[in-house]
Write an enzyme that holds these catalytic residues in place. Sequence first.
Site, PDB file in Angstrom:
ATOM      1  N   SER A  17       0.836  -1.143   0.254  1.00  0.00           N
ATOM      2  CA  SER A  17      -0.030   0.121   0.119  1.00  0.00           C
ATOM      3  C   SER A  17       0.669   1.289  -0.075  1.00  0.00           C
ATOM      4  O   SER A  17       1.535   1.386   0.817  1.00  0.00           O
ATOM      5  CB  SER A  17      -0.618   0.006   0.732  1.00  0.00           C
ATOM      6  OG  SER A  17      -1.657   1.403   1.260  1.00  0.00           O
ATOM      7  N   LYS A  68     -14.017  -3.236   2.212  1.00  0.00           N
ATOM      8  CA  LYS A  68     -14.504  -2.314   2.438  1.00  0.00           C
ATOM      9  C   LYS A  68     -16.352  -1.890   3.136  1.00  0.00           C
ATOM     10  O   LYS A  68     -16.403  -1.099   3.065  1.00  0.00           O
ATOM     11  CB  LYS A  68     -14.663  -1.686   0.907  1.00  0.00           C
ATOM     12  CG  LYS A  68     -13.112  -0.931   0.655  1.00  0.00           C
ATOM     13  CD  LYS A  68     -13.513  -0.261  -0.806  1.00  0.00           C
ATOM     14  CE  LYS A  68     -11.865  -0.332  -1.045  1.00  0.00           C
ATOM     15  NZ  LYS A  68     -11.587   1.226  -1.965  1.00  0.00           N
ATOM     16  N   ASN A  89     -14.038   4.053   2.821  1.00  0.00           N
ATOM     17  CA  ASN A  89     -13.001   3.551   2.843  1.00  0.00           C
ATOM     18  C   ASN A  89     -12.162   4.246   3.785  1.00  0.00           C
ATOM     19  O   ASN A  89     -10.679   4.273   3.803  1.00  0.00           O
ATOM     20  CB  ASN A  89     -12.524   3.597   1.279  1.00  0.00           C
ATOM     21  CG  ASN A  89     -12.343   5.407   1.172  1.00  0.00           C
ATOM     22  OD1 ASN A  89     -13.522   5.858   1.788  1.00  0.00           O
ATOM     23  ND2 ASN A  89     -11.337   5.707   0.020  1.00  0.00           N
ATOM     24  N   ASP A 105     -13.798   7.456  -2.502  1.00  0.00           N
ATOM     25  CA  ASP A 105     -13.254   6.830  -3.203  1.00  0.00           C
ATOM     26  C   ASP A 105     -14.031   7.807  -4.604  1.00  0.00           C
ATOM     27  O   ASP A 105     -13.033   8.089  -5.774  1.00  0.00           O
ATOM     28  CB  ASP A 105     -13.750   5.577  -3.519  1.00  0.00           C
ATOM     29  CG  ASP A 105     -12.599   4.696  -3.054  1.00  0.00           C
ATOM     30  OD1 ASP A 105     -11.901   5.174  -2.397  1.00  0.00           O
ATOM     31  OD2 ASP A 105     -12.940   3.764  -2.930  1.00  0.00           O
ATOM     32  N   SER A 133     -15.452  -1.817  -6.832  1.00  0.00           N
ATOM     33  CA  SER A 133     -14.967  -0.752  -7.135  1.00  0.00           C
ATOM     34  C   SER A 133     -15.617   0.408  -8.398  1.00  0.00           C
ATOM     35  O   SER A 133     -15.941   1.302  -8.015  1.00  0.00           O
ATOM     36  CB  SER A 133     -13.594  -0.369  -7.702  1.00  0.00           C
ATOM     37  OG  SER A 133     -12.221  -1.734  -7.518  1.00  0.00           O
ATOM     38  N   GLY A 245      -5.420   4.657 -12.382  1.00  0.00           N
ATOM     39  CA  GLY A 245      -5.772   5.914 -11.205  1.00  0.00           C
ATOM     40  C   GLY A 245      -4.857   6.374  -9.497  1.00  0.00           C
ATOM     41  O   GLY A 245      -5.511   6.029  -8.862  1.00  0.00           O
TER      42      GLY A 245
END
Length: 279
Positions: A17, A68, A89, A105, A133, A245
């Site tokens: 991450s 999530k 998130n 997001d 997503s 992204g």
Amino acid sequence: MKPLTQLGVFGNPIEHSLSPRIHSLFAQAQQEHVNYQRYLATSGRFSRSVAQFFCHGGRGANVTLPFKQDAARLVTQLTERAQLAGAVNTLISSKSGQLVGDNTDGEGLAIDLENKGFKVSGRSLTIFGAGGSARGILPLLLAQQPKHLYLINRTVEKAEALKSELKALGLAEANLVQVLSSASAIEEPVELLINATSSSLTGQCLTLPPILADDACGYDLMYAAKPTVFMHQLTQVGCKKVSDGLGMLVEQAASSYQLWMGGERPDTTSVMSELRKSS
Ligand code: ATR
């Protein structure tokens, strides 16, 4: 010296991450004293790990895959956009002791699209994917009133179910969504294509719409050191504006940071170039 603020991110896997780096750069720029750690969670222990973090003084945390949706069930209060996304998130410990779940997001994507000049309003959109997503970004994209939004998923029932859920939650713009099992059935030139599937993780190709507008733009929610397969596919058919992204990742982080710390939204441009340099 300002007091130390404990922040973190829960996920699995979590070791790669970029969030600790991004939040440290924000904190450095704003001269805040922040300790942002990665927490590897397991499905059996996710809620206990989160509870422990907040019991030990955590101010806020991010949640990433695959938790999530679990996070949305865990909190005592959900913001409207998190409720629409059905996913959280960002966890925030409120002054009154509530655990609030938000979702930044969609906002992160909307800001990055705007920064890049990838217009949504009045345009014909194709979104690939109907998983977590896609859920996170659809409400904000629809709020910008695209002309048309084709929602493509190989398991078409999942896309139908997502559309129905958004309608049931009272999102009027859900009527702009047309569900298809393949983009090959789209008959008009598409102006913005967004990959919200996990196909780039496995390096698989997607079937693109037969006609793209001359100024079509493509965006992959995934980020990687090299262009993704989806970005390659689009470039090969002549699409000139393609993006990964990374911008969305940094913008959603900036929104979370501001929710936790108050004050000004962190500057994202310098953070983005710092990350590109080291990738
Ligand atoms: P996420 O939270 O990242 O969205 P997810 O909820 O597991 O993950 O959803 C993954 C999405 O990618 C789904 O829409 C999945 O399609 P199915 O619903 O048909 O499984 C889509 N997906 C994954 N690999 C794909 C591929 N190779 N081609 C097309 N779609 C793919």
